[in-house]
Design an enzyme around this catalytic site. Sequence first.
Site, PDB file in Angstrom:
ATOM      1  N   TYR A   1     -12.485 -11.974  42.435  1.00  0.00           N
ATOM      2  CA  TYR A   1     -12.374 -12.494  43.805  1.00  0.00           C
ATOM      3  C   TYR A   1     -12.759 -11.438  44.840  1.00  0.00           C
ATOM      4  O   TYR A   1     -12.149 -11.314  45.896  1.00  0.00           O
ATOM      5  CB  TYR A   1     -10.976 -13.038  44.073  1.00  0.00           C
ATOM      6  CG  TYR A   1     -10.551 -14.145  43.145  1.00  0.00           C
ATOM      7  CD1 TYR A   1     -11.496 -14.852  42.407  1.00  0.00           C
ATOM      8  CD2 TYR A   1      -9.215 -14.502  43.007  1.00  0.00           C
ATOM      9  CE1 TYR A   1     -11.109 -15.876  41.545  1.00  0.00           C
ATOM     10  CE2 TYR A   1      -8.823 -15.531  42.163  1.00  0.00           C
ATOM     11  CZ  TYR A   1      -9.783 -16.208  41.434  1.00  0.00           C
ATOM     12  OH  TYR A   1      -9.395 -17.227  40.586  1.00  0.00           O
ATOM     13  N   HIS A   2     -13.795 -10.670  44.512  1.00  0.00           N
ATOM     14  CA  HIS A   2     -14.348  -9.677  45.417  1.00  0.00           C
ATOM     15  C   HIS A   2     -15.782 -10.099  45.735  1.00  0.00           C
ATOM     16  O   HIS A   2     -16.698  -9.858  44.944  1.00  0.00           O
ATOM     17  CB  HIS A   2     -14.337  -8.291  44.767  1.00  0.00           C
ATOM     18  CG  HIS A   2     -12.981  -7.837  44.339  1.00  0.00           C
ATOM     19  ND1 HIS A   2     -12.769  -6.969  43.274  1.00  0.00           N
ATOM     20  CD2 HIS A   2     -11.750  -8.124  44.822  1.00  0.00           C
ATOM     21  CE1 HIS A   2     -11.469  -6.741  43.148  1.00  0.00           C
ATOM     22  NE2 HIS A   2     -10.826  -7.443  44.062  1.00  0.00           N
TER      23      HIS A   2
END
Lengths: 177, 544
Positions: free
Chosen positions: B480-481
């Site tokens: 989730y970057h």
Amino acid sequence: MELTRRDAVAALAALGVGGGAALGVGRLGRDPDADGGVDAERIRETQVAAAAVVYPSEVSGTREFVETFLEGRLEQPAHAAALEEAVAELDDRAESWYGDAFAVLSVADRERVLEQVGADTADEDPDGTTAERIRYYVVNELLLALYASPTGGELVGLENPQGHAGGLETYRRGPEA
Amino acid sequence: MSADRPPAEGAEPIDEERDRTPVADADVCVIGAGPAGGLVASRLAEADLEVVILEAGPRFDPADRLARQERAIRPAYDRPAVWDGDPERDAHASSGERFYPLNHARVKGVGGSTLHWQGMVMRLHEDDFDSASARGVGTDWPIDYEDLRPYYAAAERELGVSGADDNPFAPPREEPHPMPAFRPSYSDGLFAEACDELGIAMHSVPNARNSETDDGRSACVGYGTCQPVCPSGAKYDATVHLERAEAAGATVLDRVPVQRLEHGAERIEAAVYATPDGEERRQEADAFVIACGGVETPRLLLLSESSRYPDGLANSSGLVGKFFMDHCFAGTGGVLDKPTRQNHVGFLTSESHQFYDEADDEIAPFKLEFFNYDGPSPVGLALSGDDWGDDLLERLRAEYGNHVGMGALVEQLPREDSYVALDPEQTDDRGNPVPDVHWSVGDRALETVERVNEIQERILEELGAEITWQVGPEDTGPAYHHMGTTRMGDDPAESVVGPDLRTHDLENCWIASSSVFPTGGAMNPTLTIAALALKAADDVRESL
């Protein structure tokens, strides 16, 4: 292992409600006109009776724990109303199938009512079917209170369960500490 | 909180009648109220500039944090529901070979995704800035570690980082972390014995989480639900800087999704935003800073196409949206025949960056993580089973208590076939095409995931664990970057922004976001986002 009022206050603190209970102010009504019109006595007796089913036999002090927890949860009128509705549906089933209110049935019969309504296999849902709402408001409400409290956590070997602000010491302790 | 709904249901955004008219004579318009936007806004407002921040999502009530925690614990609520995700507002597509769960990866609102983040804040390594030169793959950044070093130090002060100088693999630093590191966990000690045998060094983790009371914020009190919500406020989130910006005179408008950027040939003239009552308003400013993260930033630029810029704004390179990257997760876990004391806290206290700088053209940089929360949480198990009473307690005792687990982040290289585009088939609640996150991962990352798994297996076997789960090349997922979709570079033909974070095409538009990362390294990106935001703020201030 004995559940205490302090456990109930800790569980309430984790859930963000319960100013009255946290301050030691008992305000659980005994008539339908108290607490925003809900029958708090009926809710209390039913939840204490349900706790005898869903809590493990090795905990004691259940009544005071449940009552204290409810003091906080019933401060929220919407929650109190939805809880009352779930309790009423549970009582309806108990009356239909076993001829009496849920709270006065034997523990074995209470468990049968909860199973026959489907609360054991239902997924909790506050807006769902009868089974899903009884699971949310009755069964899981009680399990959340117990297992988010320090004593409930300790039953499993976890003094600082998720949701409880138990500080920064326990995660470093070994099992023998 | 609304009293009309049960406690967990009652948490809701603040819904006040607010003045959402444009701010007159604004010097700077910041789009996005996450950490990058918050830092830029607070810096510039404190420099006496007139700053307005436009945020698509709502403002949340701090008093609702415990109710949101109840949502995080109760199975009735999924992850997006914790922060009031709206499926219509946040609609998206995922056309890539691997599904991308975008709405599990972000929070829209004042504070942005730091509201639900883990809070790990490491600096990138020197070679991360020189991937092509040092590792023979990817591309070099137009700036070096030394250029960003003072901004890293400033970012650590701004976020409030708890850390220690015990990591022999970290890049050079000039001063201690603002707060002492969190001490190792009991299970870290178990891992340390095994790692000692294998010659693997463990060290502390820099956390954007108070280990002591700091700047009016509580020290961590151990709620254990860091992801997705910290009720105590000990974990940094960007509301800290939004509040600071407002205190310095900035204006934060919530629920005003920017629809498009009106522009001339060389300048943005206005941000056109929608209000909750369905009106459209124009916010003019001398400078615009886009800080909407790696997905919404390119989306906004693409939505702002015009006859002058038919392929989207700031897109003369054709690279807006291209090179979407995330970190690939690799993990292995198992059980021991003794207690491991998991799930007391929700954050990590030990990692190993030992293998990071062995990266080359075949093996990507990666870091190893030692979990403090492997295996189930008893309360979560209790609420989702088909049992109760003594049977439930027996199951909880059987399933909780002896888990151990390791994670890792692995760099993926920038690839043109990994991108964010507009999906012409779907529109959001405002009628705009939704973002399509087309995520592709190359062989170097997947082979590195396999190597990470081998190291994790060696450590767990040395520990005496029976391995019960593994996330490997077949089922790796994103951390989730979101990175890479408006890359930074010197050459306008091969990048979207320059080393000053200003777009090549538009003289009054800056981008403060992980979207400018040319490569991703394998460190959690937020500290680098913060450092770049501070750098962008300096450049904006100098230009005005």
